[in-house]
Design a protein around this motif. Structure first.
Motif, mmCIF file in Angstrom:
data_model
loop_
_atom_site.group_PDB
_atom_site.id
_atom_site.type_symbol
_atom_site.label_atom_id
_atom_site.label_comp_id
_atom_site.label_asym_id
_atom_site.label_seq_id
_atom_site.Cartn_x
_atom_site.Cartn_y
_atom_site.Cartn_z
ATOM 1 N N TYR A 36 -48.946 -12.003 -81.155
ATOM 2 C CA TYR A 36 -47.725 -11.910 -81.239
ATOM 3 C C TYR A 36 -47.296 -10.603 -81.972
ATOM 4 O O TYR A 36 -46.160 -10.523 -82.242
ATOM 5 C CB TYR A 36 -48.523 -12.244 -82.626
ATOM 6 C CG TYR A 36 -49.834 -13.357 -83.416
ATOM 7 C CD1 TYR A 36 -48.483 -14.881 -82.545
ATOM 8 C CD2 TYR A 36 -50.551 -13.914 -83.937
ATOM 9 C CE1 TYR A 36 -49.038 -15.930 -82.395
ATOM 10 C CE2 TYR A 36 -51.217 -15.020 -83.904
ATOM 11 C CZ TYR A 36 -50.633 -16.436 -83.242
ATOM 12 O OH TYR A 36 -51.276 -17.558 -83.203
ATOM 13 N N THR A 41 -44.639 -16.733 -81.237
ATOM 14 C CA THR A 41 -44.651 -17.485 -82.687
ATOM 15 C C THR A 41 -45.287 -16.860 -83.752
ATOM 16 O O THR A 41 -46.951 -17.522 -82.675
ATOM 17 C CB THR A 41 -44.182 -18.558 -82.750
ATOM 18 O OG1 THR A 41 -42.486 -18.072 -81.856
ATOM 19 C CG2 THR A 41 -43.284 -18.576 -84.732
ATOM 20 N N SER A 43 -49.108 -18.229 -86.016
ATOM 21 C CA SER A 43 -49.095 -19.058 -86.817
ATOM 22 C C SER A 43 -49.059 -18.848 -88.484
ATOM 23 O O SER A 43 -48.980 -17.784 -88.953
ATOM 24 C CB SER A 43 -50.680 -19.699 -85.944
ATOM 25 O OG SER A 43 -51.683 -18.781 -86.397
ATOM 26 N N LYS A 45 -51.958 -19.825 -89.337
ATOM 27 C CA LYS A 45 -53.314 -19.240 -90.076
ATOM 28 C C LYS A 45 -53.028 -18.010 -89.853
ATOM 29 O O LYS A 45 -53.897 -17.620 -90.412
ATOM 30 C CB LYS A 45 -54.199 -19.401 -89.385
ATOM 31 C CG LYS A 45 -55.513 -19.445 -88.992
ATOM 32 C CD LYS A 45 -56.347 -19.882 -87.984
ATOM 33 C CE LYS A 45 -57.620 -19.991 -88.074
ATOM 34 N NZ LYS A 45 -58.768 -19.619 -86.678
#
Length: 113
Positions: A36, A41, A43, A45
């Motif tokens: 990240y 991208t 998530s 979560k």
């Protein structure tokens, strides 16, 4: 404009942590943090893991210049503000109102006792 990855990297550094330490702190793995902070991208979560440890993490700031939403539920306007589409909540409105009414009835019954 800074990307989400650049802003996240700056945030991690501002916390005085390495990416590995940050991952451990938010209960994510090091590889996810690396992904990240390198342009992948994030998530939902992962976002929730950050928010769990940093409730003041300003999603508007971190996501306003970079939005990836295949469902088009989130958009960026000309003022660089993130807005959720109001249609997201239309279906939930009646359920929420029913729940509020039920809770109000319970409170009234408790007050009558």
């Amino acid at each position: 404009m800074k990307t989400f990855s650049e802003k996240l990297t700056t945030f991690i550094m501002s916390q005085g942590m390495t990416k590995k330490e940050f991952g451990e702190h938010i209960k994510s793995d090091r590889q996810a943090v690396l992904n990240y902070t390198n342009g992948r991208t994030p998530s939902i979560k992962f976002i929730y893991q950050i928010l769990d440890k940093y409730p003041d993490f300003d999603l508007n700031y971190y996501l306003k210049d970079w939005i990836d939403s295949p469902q088009k539920l989130v958009k960026v306007d000309n003022f660089n503000s993130v807005h959720e589409s109001s249609s997201n909540y239309k279906d939930q409105k009646e359920d929420i109102l029913k729940e509020i009414k039920a809770l109000n009835e319970k409170v009234l019954l408790l007050l009558e006792k």
